[in-house]
Motif scaffolding. Structure first.
Motif, PDB file in Angstrom:
ATOM      1  N   VAL A   1      25.449  44.642  75.320  1.00 30.97           N
ATOM      2  CA  VAL A   1      24.366  43.835  75.898  1.00 30.97           C
ATOM      3  C   VAL A   1      24.381  43.909  77.418  1.00 30.97           C
ATOM      4  CG1 VAL A   1      23.483  41.498  76.178  1.00 30.97           C
ATOM      5  CG2 VAL A   1      24.239  42.277  73.924  1.00 30.97           C
ATOM      6  N   CYS A   2      25.545  43.704  78.020  1.00 32.91           N
ATOM      7  CA  CYS A   2      25.617  43.673  79.488  1.00 32.91           C
ATOM      8  C   CYS A   2      25.311  45.028  80.104  1.00 32.91           C
ATOM      9  CB  CYS A   2      26.994  43.193  79.930  1.00 32.91           C
ATOM     10  SG  CYS A   2      27.297  41.435  79.602  1.00 32.91           S
ATOM     11  N   LEU A   3      25.797  46.108  79.496  1.00 35.06           N
ATOM     12  CA  LEU A   3      25.518  47.439  80.031  1.00 35.06           C
ATOM     13  C   LEU A   3      24.090  47.864  79.725  1.00 35.06           C
ATOM     14  CD1 LEU A   3      28.884  49.214  79.160  1.00 35.06           C
ATOM     15  CD2 LEU A   3      28.017  48.727  81.451  1.00 35.06           C
ATOM     16  N   GLY A   4      23.617  47.577  78.514  1.00 33.68           N
ATOM     17  CA  GLY A   4      22.261  47.962  78.145  1.00 33.68           C
ATOM     18  C   GLY A   4      21.206  47.267  78.975  1.00 33.68           C
ATOM     19  N   LEU A   5      21.454  46.012  79.342  1.00 32.37           N
ATOM     20  CA  LEU A   5      20.502  45.245  80.147  1.00 32.37           C
ATOM     21  C   LEU A   5      20.797  45.335  81.643  1.00 32.37           C
ATOM     22  CD1 LEU A   5      20.133  41.981  78.024  1.00 32.37           C
ATOM     23  CD2 LEU A   5      18.464  43.816  78.291  1.00 32.37           C
TER      24      LEU A   5
ATOM     25  N   ARG B   1      19.460  38.236  91.584  1.00 29.15           N
ATOM     26  CA  ARG B   1      18.101  37.956  91.157  1.00 29.15           C
ATOM     27  C   ARG B   1      17.640  36.595  91.681  1.00 29.15           C
ATOM     28  NH1 ARG B   1      17.148  41.863  87.377  1.00 29.15           N
ATOM     29  NH2 ARG B   1      15.199  40.923  86.703  1.00 29.15           N
ATOM     30  N   SER B   2      16.346  36.357  91.654  1.00 26.43           N
ATOM     31  CA  SER B   2      15.822  35.080  92.129  1.00 26.43           C
ATOM     32  C   SER B   2      16.288  33.944  91.226  1.00 26.43           C
ATOM     33  CB  SER B   2      14.293  35.118  92.155  1.00 26.43           C
ATOM     34  OG  SER B   2      13.775  35.154  90.837  1.00 26.43           O
TER      35      SER B   2
ATOM     36  N   ALA C   1      10.432  32.749  95.838  1.00 24.41           N
ATOM     37  CA  ALA C   1       9.236  33.415  95.321  1.00 24.41           C
ATOM     38  C   ALA C   1       9.063  34.808  95.911  1.00 24.41           C
ATOM     39  CB  ALA C   1       8.009  32.565  95.611  1.00 24.41           C
ATOM     40  N   LEU C   2       9.712  35.084  97.046  1.00 24.17           N
ATOM     41  CA  LEU C   2       9.586  36.388  97.704  1.00 24.17           C
ATOM     42  C   LEU C   2      10.595  37.409  97.199  1.00 24.17           C
ATOM     43  CD1 LEU C   2       9.085  35.172 101.387  1.00 24.17           C
ATOM     44  CD2 LEU C   2       7.327  35.819  99.718  1.00 24.17           C
ATOM     45  N   VAL C   3      11.580  36.954  96.413  1.00 29.53           N
ATOM     46  CA  VAL C   3      12.614  37.861  95.897  1.00 29.53           C
ATOM     47  C   VAL C   3      12.028  38.744  94.803  1.00 29.53           C
ATOM     48  CG1 VAL C   3      14.854  38.020  94.751  1.00 29.53           C
ATOM     49  CG2 VAL C   3      14.436  36.222  96.447  1.00 29.53           C
ATOM     50  N   GLU C   4      12.220  40.043  94.952  1.00 28.13           N
ATOM     51  CA  GLU C   4      11.740  40.985  93.941  1.00 28.13           C
ATOM     52  C   GLU C   4      12.848  41.252  92.930  1.00 28.13           C
ATOM     53  OE1 GLU C   4      10.199  44.509  95.653  1.00 28.13           O
ATOM     54  OE2 GLU C   4       8.695  43.481  96.884  1.00 28.13           O
ATOM     55  N   ASN C   5      12.533  41.084  91.666  1.00 30.49           N
ATOM     56  CA  ASN C   5      13.512  41.285  90.594  1.00 30.49           C
ATOM     57  C   ASN C   5      13.252  42.613  89.896  1.00 30.49           C
ATOM     58  OD1 ASN C   5      14.839  38.559  90.608  1.00 30.49           O
ATOM     59  ND2 ASN C   5      12.732  37.924  90.174  1.00 30.49           N
ATOM     60  N   GLU C   6      14.315  43.388  89.756  1.00 33.85           N
ATOM     61  CA  GLU C   6      14.198  44.618  88.980  1.00 33.85           C
ATOM     62  C   GLU C   6      13.959  44.262  87.514  1.00 33.85           C
ATOM     63  OE1 GLU C   6      14.260  47.806  89.876  1.00 33.85           O
ATOM     64  OE2 GLU C   6      14.425  47.290  92.003  1.00 33.85           O
ATOM     65  N   PRO C   7      13.090  45.006  86.835  1.00 31.77           N
ATOM     66  CA  PRO C   7      12.866  44.721  85.403  1.00 31.77           C
ATOM     67  C   PRO C   7      14.168  44.853  84.618  1.00 31.77           C
ATOM     68  CG  PRO C   7      11.217  46.243  86.250  1.00 31.77           C
ATOM     69  CD  PRO C   7      12.265  46.126  87.313  1.00 31.77           C
ATOM     70  N   MET C   8      14.357  43.959  83.661  1.00 33.79           N
ATOM     71  CA  MET C   8      15.529  44.040  82.789  1.00 33.79           C
ATOM     72  C   MET C   8      15.082  44.510  81.416  1.00 33.79           C
ATOM     73  SD  MET C   8      17.973  40.774  83.741  1.00 33.79           S
ATOM     74  CE  MET C   8      19.304  41.424  82.715  1.00 33.79           C
ATOM     75  N   ARG C   9      15.323  45.762  81.143  1.00 32.57           N
ATOM     76  CA  ARG C   9      15.000  46.337  79.836  1.00 32.57           C
ATOM     77  C   ARG C   9      16.277  46.874  79.216  1.00 32.57           C
ATOM     78  NH1 ARG C   9      11.069  48.677  83.276  1.00 32.57           N
ATOM     79  NH2 ARG C   9       8.998  47.740  83.052  1.00 32.57           N
ATOM     80  N   PHE C  10      16.344  46.807  77.909  1.00 25.65           N
ATOM     81  CA  PHE C  10      17.530  47.311  77.222  1.00 25.65           C
ATOM     82  C   PHE C  10      17.444  48.826  77.136  1.00 25.65           C
ATOM     83  CE2 PHE C  10      20.176  48.441  73.597  1.00 25.65           C
ATOM     84  CZ  PHE C  10      21.336  47.753  73.895  1.00 25.65           C
ATOM     85  N   VAL C  11      18.291  49.499  77.915  1.00 21.45           N
ATOM     86  CA  VAL C  11      18.283  50.967  77.976  1.00 21.45           C
ATOM     87  C   VAL C  11      19.722  51.456  77.849  1.00 21.45           C
ATOM     88  CG1 VAL C  11      17.752  52.986  79.357  1.00 21.45           C
ATOM     89  CG2 VAL C  11      16.241  50.993  79.446  1.00 21.45           C
TER      90      VAL C  11
END
Length: 364
Positions: free
Chosen positions: A109-113, A62-63, A178-188
């Protein structure tokens, strides 16, 4: 996949994104406290702070801006794991309960996020090492003041956080970041995650019960082996293969630890050694997990074995003590791998039984 490809995976180096910058950051994060305190004549404090350097290993894809927001939450998790390990270090039962709770909670937490590697592994390791170093001598601990252990960990975490973010002081780094795209981190928690979590929680519960006679200072290594094998996948064959990597890598790593211990590095030389080990681990961990364990094992054991003895002012381990540590850790790793394998076999049997029941219902 075939047996031949499985065998080849033990030795091959898979393609990996560039990780030189990650390896340098990891080495600097562990080098600043260990080498810095050694130069100040307080090498034991650097060893206590060195576990905080593990923070630099997280969220590396991640950025830096995103890591600036999220790493403090992981740092809080490290501090909580350490505090729980220290608080329970005077009781075998409480210590085992804490190991189970930390492994289960950090895995969720680590797997869910979708935190990614190294996942829950270092949270369990920090809890175990903190409890071991702060535990009373009667339980095999180092007898170090718990507040000192926690304070030095906090310092190590702060140093690691600063090392990760320091490149943002350069305008070109900020522009690229600033150009790095981050995948959303949602608890799933999807079906795959549930499968992994059930196996992890069941195996960890078995591990703390089975390993209880070994004492808290060894039980955490059994739990670490279980978590390392089971946390990264749900496919039975690949997870079992990871267990083989874990055992073989640890076996060679124990031999390396023995050589390092008998060489008896101290002060600045010990800090430089930990930097080198951390650097190599981060270079190869994506390319070959078993090879990474060759260097993770002496890194973790050196921190755990020397932090308490150095703080207490005792001599470093002699040949007999090194032999004891190596034999114990080999047994503990095999025990953890055996528990993880048993859970995998039980999962396979359950899957086949469910398949048979479905077939019988259709035929009936």
């Amino acid at each position: 996949m075939t047996f031949r490809s499985d065998l080849r995976s033990i030795f091959e180096l898979r393609p990996s994104p560039p990780r030189l910058h990650v390896a340098i950051q990891a080495a600097v994060a562990i080098g600043i406290p260990t080498v810095g305190f050694a130069l100040a004549g307080r090498a034991e404090l650097g060893l206590l702070a060195s576990s905080g350097a593990f923070l630099a290993l997280y969220l590396t894809t991640r950025s830096r801006g995103d890591r600036a927001r999220r790493l403090p939450l992981l740092a809080f998790g490290f501090l909580a794991a350490s505090a729980l390990g220290i608080a329970a270090s005077g009781s075998l039962v409480l210590g085992l309960i804490v190991l189970f709770a930390v492994a289960a909670a950090s895995s969720v937490v680590c797997l869910g996020l979708s935190v990614g590697p190294p996942g829950a592994l270092f949270f369990v390791l920090v809890a175990g090492v903190s409890g071991h170093v702060a535990g009373p001598h009667a339980l095999g601990g180092g007898g170090v003041d718990g507040w000192l252990v926690l304070g030095m960990l906090a310092l190590g975490l702060a140093i690691a956080y600063a090392v990760v973010l320091a490149p943002l002081l350069l305008p070109r780094v900020r522009a690229a970041d600033a150009l790095v795209e981050n995948e959303p981190m949602r608890f799933v928690v999807d079906e795959t995650t549930r499968i992994i979590l059930v196996r992890l929680i069941v195996a960890t519960a078995i591990a703390v019960v089975v390993a209880a006679p070994l004492g808290i200072h060894r039980s955490y290594w059994v739990v670490v082996a279980v978590v390392a094998i089971l946390q990264n996948g749900h496919r039975l064959r690949l997870t079992a293969l990871r267990g083989v990597h874990r055992v073989l890598g640890t076996l060679v790593g124990l031999a390396l630890f023995a050589v390092v211990s008998l060489a008896n590095p101290s002060g600045v030389w010990l800090g430089l050694l930990l930097m080198a080990l951390q650097f190599v681990v981060e270079l190869v961990v994506i390319r070959n997990y078993g090879l990474a364990l060759v260097f993770i094992t002496p890194l973790a054991l050196t921190i755990a074995a020397q932090a308490g003895t150095a703080q207490a002012g005792t001599a470093q381990a002699g040949t007999a003590q090194v032999d004891l540590i190596v034999s114990e850790r080999l047994f503990d790793t095999l025990l953890g791998a055996g528990i993880a394998t048993g859970v995998l076999l039980a999962a396979l049997g359950l899957m086949r039984w469910k398949g048979l029941m479905r077939w019988k219902r259709r035929e009936g």
